[in-house]
Design a protein around this motif. Structure first.
Motif, short mmCIF file in Angstrom:
data_model
loop_
_atom_site.label_atom_id
_atom_site.label_comp_id
_atom_site.label_asym_id
_atom_site.label_seq_id
_atom_site.Cartn_x
_atom_site.Cartn_y
_atom_site.Cartn_z
N ILE A 48 -106.21 -61.87 -5.52
CA ILE A 48 -106.23 -62.78 -6.65
C ILE A 48 -107.14 -63.96 -6.32
O ILE A 48 -106.88 -64.70 -5.36
CB ILE A 48 -104.82 -63.29 -7.01
N LYS B 275 -103.80 -59.06 -17.25
CA LYS B 275 -104.32 -57.95 -16.45
C LYS B 275 -103.73 -57.95 -15.05
O LYS B 275 -103.40 -56.90 -14.48
CB LYS B 275 -105.85 -58.04 -16.37
N ALA B 276 -103.58 -59.15 -14.48
CA ALA B 276 -103.00 -59.25 -13.14
C ALA B 276 -101.55 -58.77 -13.13
O ALA B 276 -101.11 -58.09 -12.20
CB ALA B 276 -103.09 -60.69 -12.65
N LEU C 294 -114.35 -58.89 -10.26
CA LEU C 294 -112.99 -58.50 -10.65
C LEU C 294 -112.94 -57.03 -11.03
O LEU C 294 -113.95 -56.42 -11.40
CB LEU C 294 -112.52 -59.35 -11.84
N HIS D 117 -106.74 -62.80 -18.22
CA HIS D 117 -106.74 -62.41 -16.82
C HIS D 117 -105.32 -62.38 -16.24
O HIS D 117 -105.01 -61.54 -15.40
CB HIS D 117 -107.62 -63.37 -16.02
N SER E 157 -107.22 -53.74 -6.07
CA SER E 157 -107.83 -54.36 -7.23
C SER E 157 -107.97 -55.86 -7.00
O SER E 157 -107.29 -56.44 -6.15
CB SER E 157 -107.02 -54.09 -8.51
N ARG E 158 -108.87 -56.48 -7.78
CA ARG E 158 -109.12 -57.92 -7.66
C ARG E 158 -108.97 -58.56 -9.04
O ARG E 158 -109.48 -58.04 -10.03
CB ARG E 158 -110.52 -58.17 -7.10
N HIS E 159 -108.25 -59.69 -9.07
CA HIS E 159 -107.93 -60.33 -10.35
C HIS E 159 -108.11 -61.84 -10.25
O HIS E 159 -108.38 -62.38 -9.19
CB HIS E 159 -106.49 -59.99 -10.75
#
Length: 258
Positions: A218, A195-196, A247, A192, A183-185
């Motif tokens: 990240i 969510k991270a 994201l 945000h 995943s990308r955050h």
């Protein structure tokens, strides 16, 4: 109501993780590294696994992470964190092992170590901080530097014809069978950050369940390297990095998101 009336434990909404030391951070003010460090330590503390966690930090902005994170840490040569982490996982398979790497370290100098650790599905977590530049060493162009983006080694901007396209290594890694989640955050707003943190918690849960490798990218600003104020750098990141590095979840429970 006076200010002192609201300074009570029940009203507290944020505090430094108990697993962060009192050593002043060496990161530039406004950078996302400090928030990322604190989030990882918060999750480890809340899961009660601090005595069973080992972190690996290579060369880069994270080079002094062992001074900030009050858990067992070891250092790796530039780009070699996944190889060192593999040795730790193989020696102590019951431990929670993670690497904390920048884009120059993970996607250039350590590309081989990264790809093969992911392909093998080592039971670890890789944290990949992408700020589109070599931050610590003087602002050189990194594999993730965007087209037209200026750096100390691309003063006129990245030219695709001679320098190639920015490397989407996270998408590449997601296609490897040994990788369980990707995943990308970002960390520039409270939403945000929350969510991270959820993703970080899930990654360590994956380690607990022996699911294999979890990969979390990240996106961060680099206001010093980009020659901007922190606020301007965050706005630039949203306007320029988010479209190229969107994201969200890329791979969940071993399955690519379409």
């Amino acid at each position: 109501m006076e200010v002192l009336d609201i300074i009570k434990p029940e009203n507290q909404v944020f505090c430094k993780s108990q697993l962060m030391t009192d050593t002043p951070l060496s990161y530039c003010p406004g950078c996302g590294h400090g928030t990322a460090n604190n989030l990882i330590m918060e999750v480890i503390d809340e899961m009660g696994i601090s005595e069973d966690t080992i972190g690996v930090a290579p060369v880069g902005c994270s080079v002094l992470a062992y001074d900030f994170m009050n858990i067992d840490m070891t250092q790796a040569a530039h780009g070699r964190a996944p190889a060192v982490a593999t040795a730790i996982v193989r020696t102590w398979p019951e431990k929670y092992v993670f690497t904390y790497q920048g884009d120059g370290d993970l996607a250039a100098i350590g590309t081989a170590e990264t790809i093969h650790a992911c392909n093998r599905g080592e039971n670890m977590v890789i944290f990949f901080i992408n700020n589109g530049i070599y931050g610590m060493t003087g602002g050189q162009m990194a594999p993730t530097t965007l087209e037209g983006m200026k750096s100390s080694t691309s003063p006129y901007g990245r030219e695709i014809a001679t320098m190639g396209s920015p490397l989407k290594i996270t998408e590449l890694i997601a296609n490897l069978p040994g990788v369980y989640s990707v995943s990308r955050h970002a960390l520039h707003t409270h939403k945000h950050v929350r969510k991270a943190k959820i993703a970080i918690r899930q990654a360590f849960e994956n380690t607990r369940l022996k699911k294999g490798l979890s990969f979390i990218e990240i996106l961060s600003n680099c206001n010093s390297g980009w020659k901007m104020t922190p606020n301007d750098a965050n706005e630039w990141m949203v306007e320029n990095m988010f479209p190229y590095f969107p994201l969200g979840d890329i791979k969940v429970e071993g399955k690519l998101k379409v």
